[in-house]
Design a protein around this motif. Structure first.
Motif, PDB file in Angstrom:
ATOM      1  N   LEU A 259      11.433   3.279   4.857  1.00 30.05           N
ATOM      2  CA  LEU A 259      10.969   4.607   4.446  1.00 30.05           C
ATOM      3  C   LEU A 259      10.941   4.741   2.925  1.00 30.05           C
ATOM      4  CD1 LEU A 259      12.689   6.755   7.196  1.00 30.05           C
ATOM      5  CD2 LEU A 259      10.324   5.932   7.108  1.00 30.05           C
ATOM      6  N   LEU A 260      11.902   4.117   2.245  1.00 30.37           N
ATOM      7  CA  LEU A 260      11.885   4.105   0.780  1.00 30.37           C
ATOM      8  C   LEU A 260      10.644   3.376   0.275  1.00 30.37           C
ATOM      9  CD1 LEU A 260      13.098   4.453  -2.079  1.00 30.37           C
ATOM     10  CD2 LEU A 260      14.362   2.318  -1.664  1.00 30.37           C
ATOM     11  N   ALA A 261      10.348   2.227   0.875  1.00 24.90           N
ATOM     12  CA  ALA A 261       9.155   1.481   0.468  1.00 24.90           C
ATOM     13  C   ALA A 261       7.901   2.312   0.693  1.00 24.90           C
ATOM     14  CB  ALA A 261       9.069   0.167   1.249  1.00 24.90           C
ATOM     15  N   GLY A 262       7.835   3.021   1.810  1.00 26.47           N
ATOM     16  CA  GLY A 262       6.694   3.890   2.085  1.00 26.47           C
ATOM     17  C   GLY A 262       6.566   4.998   1.058  1.00 26.47           C
ATOM     18  N   ALA A 263       7.689   5.604   0.715  1.00 28.33           N
ATOM     19  CA  ALA A 263       7.672   6.669  -0.296  1.00 28.33           C
ATOM     20  C   ALA A 263       7.198   6.126  -1.641  1.00 28.33           C
ATOM     21  CB  ALA A 263       9.059   7.291  -0.420  1.00 28.33           C
ATOM     22  N   LEU A 264       7.599   4.926  -1.978  1.00 28.51           N
ATOM     23  CA  LEU A 264       7.164   4.320  -3.242  1.00 28.51           C
ATOM     24  C   LEU A 264       5.673   4.013  -3.224  1.00 28.51           C
ATOM     25  CD1 LEU A 264      10.176   1.940  -3.944  1.00 28.51           C
ATOM     26  CD2 LEU A 264       9.568   4.023  -5.199  1.00 28.51           C
TER      27      LEU A 264
ATOM     28  N   LYS B  27      -4.261  -0.359  -0.906  1.00 25.15           N
ATOM     29  CA  LYS B  27      -4.449   0.534   0.248  1.00 25.15           C
ATOM     30  C   LYS B  27      -3.094   1.123   0.642  1.00 25.15           C
ATOM     31  CE  LYS B  27      -8.429  -2.100   1.764  1.00 25.15           C
ATOM     32  NZ  LYS B  27      -9.000  -2.986   2.765  1.00 25.15           N
ATOM     33  N   SER B  28      -2.642   2.038  -0.208  1.00 25.54           N
ATOM     34  CA  SER B  28      -1.297   2.586  -0.071  1.00 25.54           C
ATOM     35  C   SER B  28      -1.082   3.367   1.218  1.00 25.54           C
ATOM     36  CB  SER B  28      -0.974   3.486  -1.269  1.00 25.54           C
ATOM     37  OG  SER B  28      -0.976   2.731  -2.447  1.00 25.54           O
ATOM     38  N   MET B  29      -2.089   4.063   1.683  1.00 25.76           N
ATOM     39  CA  MET B  29      -1.916   4.856   2.906  1.00 25.76           C
ATOM     40  C   MET B  29      -1.775   3.952   4.130  1.00 25.76           C
ATOM     41  SD  MET B  29      -1.495   7.724   1.684  1.00 25.76           S
ATOM     42  CE  MET B  29      -1.301   8.660   3.172  1.00 25.76           C
ATOM     43  N   MET B  30      -2.476   2.836   4.143  1.00 23.77           N
ATOM     44  CA  MET B  30      -2.304   1.864   5.234  1.00 23.77           C
ATOM     45  C   MET B  30      -0.903   1.265   5.183  1.00 23.77           C
ATOM     46  SD  MET B  30      -4.873   1.563   7.297  1.00 23.77           S
ATOM     47  CE  MET B  30      -4.676  -0.059   8.001  1.00 23.77           C
ATOM     48  N   ALA B  31      -0.459   0.936   3.978  1.00 25.43           N
ATOM     49  CA  ALA B  31       0.891   0.397   3.818  1.00 25.43           C
ATOM     50  C   ALA B  31       1.925   1.428   4.260  1.00 25.43           C
ATOM     51  CB  ALA B  31       1.127  -0.009   2.364  1.00 25.43           C
ATOM     52  N   LEU B  32       1.713   2.675   3.861  1.00 31.57           N
ATOM     53  CA  LEU B  32       2.632   3.746   4.256  1.00 31.57           C
ATOM     54  C   LEU B  32       2.698   3.873   5.777  1.00 31.57           C
ATOM     55  CD1 LEU B  32       4.402   6.265   3.763  1.00 31.57           C
ATOM     56  CD2 LEU B  32       2.275   7.581   3.622  1.00 31.57           C
ATOM     57  N   SER B  33       1.550   3.848   6.437  1.00 32.85           N
ATOM     58  CA  SER B  33       1.527   3.960   7.902  1.00 32.85           C
ATOM     59  C   SER B  33       2.343   2.841   8.545  1.00 32.85           C
ATOM     60  CB  SER B  33       0.088   3.909   8.421  1.00 32.85           C
ATOM     61  OG  SER B  33      -0.657   4.973   7.907  1.00 32.85           O
ATOM     62  N   CYS B  34       2.153   1.631   8.065  1.00 36.60           N
ATOM     63  CA  CYS B  34       2.901   0.493   8.606  1.00 36.60           C
ATOM     64  C   CYS B  34       4.398   0.663   8.368  1.00 36.60           C
ATOM     65  CB  CYS B  34       2.435  -0.805   7.969  1.00 36.60           C
ATOM     66  SG  CYS B  34       0.794  -1.312   8.482  1.00 36.60           S
ATOM     67  N   LEU B  35       4.758   1.095   7.188  1.00 39.68           N
ATOM     68  CA  LEU B  35       6.172   1.211   6.836  1.00 39.68           C
ATOM     69  C   LEU B  35       6.861   2.344   7.593  1.00 39.68           C
ATOM     70  CD1 LEU B  35       5.790   0.406   3.072  1.00 39.68           C
ATOM     71  CD2 LEU B  35       6.957  -1.011   4.790  1.00 39.68           C
ATOM     72  N   VAL B  36       6.151   3.426   7.851  1.00 35.49           N
ATOM     73  CA  VAL B  36       6.723   4.496   8.680  1.00 35.49           C
ATOM     74  C   VAL B  36       6.965   3.970  10.095  1.00 35.49           C
ATOM     75  CG1 VAL B  36       6.236   6.726   9.775  1.00 35.49           C
ATOM     76  CG2 VAL B  36       5.848   6.418   7.315  1.00 35.49           C
ATOM     77  N   PHE B  37       5.997   3.211  10.617  1.00 33.64           N
ATOM     78  CA  PHE B  37       6.169   2.607  11.930  1.00 33.64           C
ATOM     79  C   PHE B  37       7.385   1.669  11.939  1.00 33.64           C
ATOM     80  CE2 PHE B  37       5.287  -0.922  14.890  1.00 33.64           C
ATOM     81  CZ  PHE B  37       5.309  -0.211  16.080  1.00 33.64           C
ATOM     82  N   VAL B  38       7.510   0.847  10.901  1.00 30.59           N
ATOM     83  CA  VAL B  38       8.651  -0.068  10.788  1.00 30.59           C
ATOM     84  C   VAL B  38       9.959   0.726  10.760  1.00 30.59           C
ATOM     85  CG1 VAL B  38       9.800  -1.688   9.205  1.00 30.59           C
ATOM     86  CG2 VAL B  38       7.370  -1.953   9.732  1.00 30.59           C
ATOM     87  N   GLY B  39       9.975   1.817  10.013  1.00 30.22           N
ATOM     88  CA  GLY B  39      11.175   2.660   9.965  1.00 30.22           C
ATOM     89  C   GLY B  39      11.542   3.201  11.335  1.00 30.22           C
ATOM     90  N   ILE B  40      10.555   3.627  12.091  1.00 33.11           N
ATOM     91  CA  ILE B  40      10.803   4.151  13.443  1.00 33.11           C
ATOM     92  C   ILE B  40      11.311   3.039  14.361  1.00 33.11           C
ATOM     93  CG2 ILE B  40       9.658   5.094  15.499  1.00 33.11           C
ATOM     94  CD1 ILE B  40       7.831   6.653  13.496  1.00 33.11           C
TER      95      ILE B  40
ATOM     96  N   HIS C  58       8.042  -5.044  -4.258  1.00 32.60           N
ATOM     97  CA  HIS C  58       9.373  -5.649  -4.312  1.00 32.60           C
ATOM     98  C   HIS C  58      10.249  -5.131  -3.183  1.00 32.60           C
ATOM     99  CE1 HIS C  58       8.803  -6.390  -8.898  1.00 32.60           C
ATOM    100  NE2 HIS C  58       8.139  -7.265  -8.157  1.00 32.60           N
ATOM    101  N   VAL C  59      10.147  -3.847  -2.884  1.00 29.51           N
ATOM    102  CA  VAL C  59      10.965  -3.268  -1.814  1.00 29.51           C
ATOM    103  C   VAL C  59      10.492  -3.771  -0.451  1.00 29.51           C
ATOM    104  CG1 VAL C  59      11.773  -1.117  -0.746  1.00 29.51           C
ATOM    105  CG2 VAL C  59      11.519  -1.259  -3.231  1.00 29.51           C
ATOM    106  N   ILE C  60       9.194  -3.909  -0.264  1.00 25.77           N
ATOM    107  CA  ILE C  60       8.680  -4.450   0.993  1.00 25.77           C
ATOM    108  C   ILE C  60       9.141  -5.897   1.163  1.00 25.77           C
ATOM    109  CG2 ILE C  60       6.618  -5.037   2.327  1.00 25.77           C
ATOM    110  CD1 ILE C  60       5.189  -2.693   0.832  1.00 25.77           C
ATOM    111  N   ALA C  61       9.091  -6.673   0.088  1.00 30.24           N
ATOM    112  CA  ALA C  61       9.557  -8.064   0.154  1.00 30.24           C
ATOM    113  C   ALA C  61      11.051  -8.115   0.472  1.00 30.24           C
ATOM    114  CB  ALA C  61       9.259  -8.784  -1.159  1.00 30.24           C
TER     115      ALA C  61
END
Length: 170
Positions: free
Chosen positions: A157-162, A65-78, A9-12
């Motif tokens: 970053l919130l979405a990544g943490a979730l 695949k939460s770690m892949m999602a996290l990697s993408c979301l950290v990149f998006v945050g940057i 939901h947060v990613i959307a």
């Protein structure tokens, strides 16, 4: 309250918010007649770069695949943090806190005759990178982009943490 948030939901929400911001920029250009300066166009690049990564993060999270999602979301945050810095830089130049770029100014496509050029000058607002063409609540387009990009960086970053939090619970 954060426990009830779902990463998907947060990613959307992140994707929809980014679409709203870039759509607003395009609306001011196409409907409002504001011609973006070179620096304004550069501030759009983070949206174009980040949005495919948001979509990929959504798919990865959906597949577990939460770690892949996290990697993408950290990149998006940057990427959005960088965009926020660009917006703050231009807003500061507009307020004369520092000098803006020397090669920045509004522009439009090439014209083939003088009549087209004269009619274009009547309908198009050409702005410099160091002059705010519009303000709302004291902030220019660049200032609002700095705020929006910062908020999107935090949301990514919130979405990544979730994503990581959900992985830890399963």
């Amino acid at each position: 309250m954060l426990r009830n948030l779902k990463p998907l939901h947060v990613i959307a929400l992140l994707f929809v918010a980014a679409m709203a911001v870039i759509g607003t920029a395009w609306g001011f250009q196409l409907i409002g007649g504001y011609v973006p300066c070179k620096l304004c166009l550069q501030q759009r690049i983070p949206y174009y770069v980040a949005m495919p990564f948001m979509a990929f993060a959504f798919v990865m999270q959906r597949q577990g695949k939460s770690m892949m999602a996290l990697s993408c979301l950290v990149f998006v945050g940057i990427v959005f943090a960088y965009g926020s810095g660009l917006g703050a830089y231009q807003a500061g130049a507009e307020w004369d806190f520092w000098a803006g770029p020397n090669d920045c100014g509004g522009g439009s496509g090439p014209t083939t005759n003088v009549a087209d050029m004269l009619s274009g000058l009547k309908s198009v607002r050409i702005v410099s990178c160091t002059e705010a063409s519009w303000r709302m609540l004291g902030l220019s387009f660049a200032g609002w982009n700095a705020v929006a990009s910062f908020g999107l960086a935090l949301l990514a970053l919130l979405a990544g943490a979730l994503c990581v939090q959900r992985k830890g619970r399963s």
